[in-house]
Design a protein around this motif. Structure first.
Motif, PDB file in Angstrom:
ATOM      1  N   UNK A  42      48.047 -43.559 -47.817  1.00  0.00           N
ATOM      2  CA  UNK A  42      47.267 -42.813 -46.497  1.00  0.00           C
ATOM      3  C   UNK A  42      47.641 -43.223 -45.340  1.00  0.00           C
ATOM      4  N   UNK A  43      47.576 -42.279 -44.315  1.00  0.00           N
ATOM      5  CA  UNK A  43      48.019 -42.362 -42.994  1.00  0.00           C
ATOM      6  C   UNK A  43      47.232 -41.354 -42.024  1.00  0.00           C
ATOM      7  N   UNK A  44      47.000 -41.623 -41.067  1.00  0.00           N
ATOM      8  CA  UNK A  44      46.486 -40.865 -40.062  1.00  0.00           C
ATOM      9  C   UNK A  44      47.349 -39.699 -39.689  1.00  0.00           C
ATOM     10  N   UNK A  45      46.769 -38.500 -39.680  1.00  0.00           N
ATOM     11  CA  UNK A  45      47.498 -37.047 -39.375  1.00  0.00           C
ATOM     12  C   UNK A  45      48.561 -37.145 -38.343  1.00  0.00           C
ATOM     13  N   UNK A  46      47.916 -37.387 -37.157  1.00  0.00           N
ATOM     14  CA  UNK A  46      48.745 -37.446 -35.906  1.00  0.00           C
ATOM     15  C   UNK A  46      50.062 -38.333 -36.034  1.00  0.00           C
ATOM     16  N   UNK A  47      49.994 -39.521 -36.623  1.00  0.00           N
ATOM     17  CA  UNK A  47      50.983 -40.533 -37.088  1.00  0.00           C
ATOM     18  C   UNK A  47      51.977 -40.013 -37.886  1.00  0.00           C
ATOM     19  N   UNK A  48      51.672 -39.294 -39.014  1.00  0.00           N
ATOM     20  CA  UNK A  48      52.451 -38.391 -40.030  1.00  0.00           C
ATOM     21  C   UNK A  48      53.168 -37.563 -39.267  1.00  0.00           C
ATOM     22  N   UNK A  49      52.441 -36.766 -38.610  1.00  0.00           N
ATOM     23  CA  UNK A  49      53.291 -35.391 -37.842  1.00  0.00           C
ATOM     24  C   UNK A  49      54.488 -35.923 -36.828  1.00  0.00           C
ATOM     25  N   UNK A  50      54.192 -37.189 -36.412  1.00  0.00           N
ATOM     26  CA  UNK A  50      54.983 -37.727 -35.487  1.00  0.00           C
ATOM     27  C   UNK A  50      56.120 -38.287 -36.297  1.00  0.00           C
ATOM     28  N   UNK A  51      55.863 -38.937 -37.391  1.00  0.00           N
ATOM     29  CA  UNK A  51      56.977 -39.779 -38.294  1.00  0.00           C
ATOM     30  C   UNK A  51      57.735 -38.593 -39.205  1.00  0.00           C
ATOM     31  N   UNK A  52      57.199 -37.235 -39.363  1.00  0.00           N
ATOM     32  CA  UNK A  52      57.661 -36.490 -40.043  1.00  0.00           C
ATOM     33  C   UNK A  52      58.625 -35.336 -39.009  1.00  0.00           C
ATOM     34  N   UNK A  53      58.623 -35.899 -37.663  1.00  0.00           N
ATOM     35  CA  UNK A  53      59.152 -35.099 -36.631  1.00  0.00           C
ATOM     36  C   UNK A  53      58.973 -33.739 -36.328  1.00  0.00           C
ATOM     37  N   UNK A  54      57.458 -33.559 -36.476  1.00  0.00           N
ATOM     38  CA  UNK A  54      57.000 -32.033 -36.078  1.00  0.00           C
ATOM     39  C   UNK A  54      56.922 -32.240 -34.525  1.00  0.00           C
ATOM     40  N   UNK A 101      46.001 -26.453 -33.788  1.00  0.00           N
ATOM     41  CA  UNK A 101      47.230 -25.919 -34.110  1.00  0.00           C
ATOM     42  C   UNK A 101      47.672 -26.499 -35.660  1.00  0.00           C
ATOM     43  N   UNK A 102      46.835 -27.648 -36.141  1.00  0.00           N
ATOM     44  CA  UNK A 102      47.029 -28.070 -37.431  1.00  0.00           C
ATOM     45  C   UNK A 102      45.901 -27.698 -38.475  1.00  0.00           C
ATOM     46  N   UNK A 103      46.268 -27.302 -39.544  1.00  0.00           N
ATOM     47  CA  UNK A 103      45.160 -27.249 -40.707  1.00  0.00           C
ATOM     48  C   UNK A 103      45.711 -28.003 -41.755  1.00  0.00           C
ATOM     49  N   UNK A 104      44.531 -28.727 -42.284  1.00  0.00           N
ATOM     50  CA  UNK A 104      44.770 -29.604 -43.275  1.00  0.00           C
ATOM     51  C   UNK A 104      43.839 -29.344 -44.514  1.00  0.00           C
ATOM     52  N   UNK A 105      44.517 -28.882 -45.491  1.00  0.00           N
ATOM     53  CA  UNK A 105      43.708 -28.535 -46.850  1.00  0.00           C
ATOM     54  C   UNK A 105      42.829 -27.352 -46.327  1.00  0.00           C
ATOM     55  N   UNK A 106      43.377 -26.454 -45.541  1.00  0.00           N
ATOM     56  CA  UNK A 106      42.379 -25.235 -44.930  1.00  0.00           C
ATOM     57  C   UNK A 106      41.373 -25.652 -44.023  1.00  0.00           C
ATOM     58  N   UNK A 124      42.426 -39.143 -42.390  1.00  0.00           N
ATOM     59  CA  UNK A 124      43.654 -39.837 -43.199  1.00  0.00           C
ATOM     60  C   UNK A 124      44.518 -38.462 -44.027  1.00  0.00           C
ATOM     61  N   UNK A 125      45.792 -38.610 -44.247  1.00  0.00           N
ATOM     62  CA  UNK A 125      46.558 -37.824 -45.140  1.00  0.00           C
ATOM     63  C   UNK A 125      47.151 -38.557 -46.351  1.00  0.00           C
ATOM     64  N   UNK A 126      47.066 -37.768 -47.235  1.00  0.00           N
ATOM     65  CA  UNK A 126      47.538 -38.267 -48.498  1.00  0.00           C
ATOM     66  C   UNK A 126      48.627 -37.501 -49.099  1.00  0.00           C
ATOM     67  N   UNK A 127      49.486 -38.119 -50.021  1.00  0.00           N
ATOM     68  CA  UNK A 127      50.585 -37.481 -50.741  1.00  0.00           C
ATOM     69  C   UNK A 127      49.667 -36.242 -51.482  1.00  0.00           C
ATOM     70  N   UNK A 128      50.376 -35.021 -51.216  1.00  0.00           N
ATOM     71  CA  UNK A 128      49.854 -33.832 -51.890  1.00  0.00           C
ATOM     72  C   UNK A 128      48.833 -33.076 -51.231  1.00  0.00           C
ATOM     73  N   UNK A 181      53.610 -29.159 -47.905  1.00  0.00           N
ATOM     74  CA  UNK A 181      53.035 -30.150 -48.604  1.00  0.00           C
ATOM     75  C   UNK A 181      53.631 -31.521 -48.544  1.00  0.00           C
ATOM     76  N   UNK A 182      52.768 -32.293 -48.388  1.00  0.00           N
ATOM     77  CA  UNK A 182      53.139 -33.673 -48.232  1.00  0.00           C
ATOM     78  C   UNK A 182      53.635 -34.449 -49.554  1.00  0.00           C
ATOM     79  N   UNK A 183      54.793 -34.996 -49.351  1.00  0.00           N
ATOM     80  CA  UNK A 183      55.538 -35.786 -50.464  1.00  0.00           C
ATOM     81  C   UNK A 183      55.561 -37.192 -50.523  1.00  0.00           C
TER      82      UNK A 183
END
Length: 140
Positions: free
Chosen positions: A20-32, A47-52, A60-64, A79-81
């Protein structure tokens, strides 16, 4: 408690933390977003929705998990892989998610978009050619 079970428990905790990782870190790491600050602003601005739901940046963001990201030029549903705290190449970033839909914005750029590099030809300061025409016109 044996040393094996203690180290096994620590490994399980480390795996759970890395899963699991913070949403802001993941969006940066995934180059959004180019910076974590921009990702943070997008999250705070809704501007971001996580599971609605509209998440806080520390969520925290998890796979799936499913994300909807709205940017100036596009809207995507993904979908997060995989999760990673490191920002890698663009090819590595593409492996972190599956793209379900992408809608590109075809609207005309607004005046505030000039701050990020969009500018209609002829808008703003005169070009060198325009200045020469103005100077030639004012000499008469």
């Amino acid at each position: 408690m044996s040393q094996y079970s203690l180290s096994h428990d620590l490994n399980a905790i480390n795996d759970a933390i890395e899963a699991s990782i913070r949403v802001d870190k993941w969006l940066w790491a995934a180059r959004f977003f180019k910076t974590r600050g921009l990702a943070l602003d997008a999250l705070k601005g809704g501007k971001v929705e996580l599971n609605g739901h509209k998440p806080k940046p520390s969520k925290t963001l998890k796979v799936g998990d499913k994300l909807k990201v709205t940017q100036l030029h596009r809207k995507v549903e993904i979908t997060v892989l995989s999760v990673s705290q490191q920002r890698g190449s663009a090819e590595q970033a593409l492996l972190m998610y599956t793209l379900h839909s992408e809608v590109l914005s075809q609207r005309k750029p607004t005046a505030d978009m000039a701050l990020v590099g969009y500018r209609e030809k002829g808008a703003g300061r005169p070009t060198k050619r325009d200045r020469r025409k103005i100077q030639k016109f004012s000499e008469f």
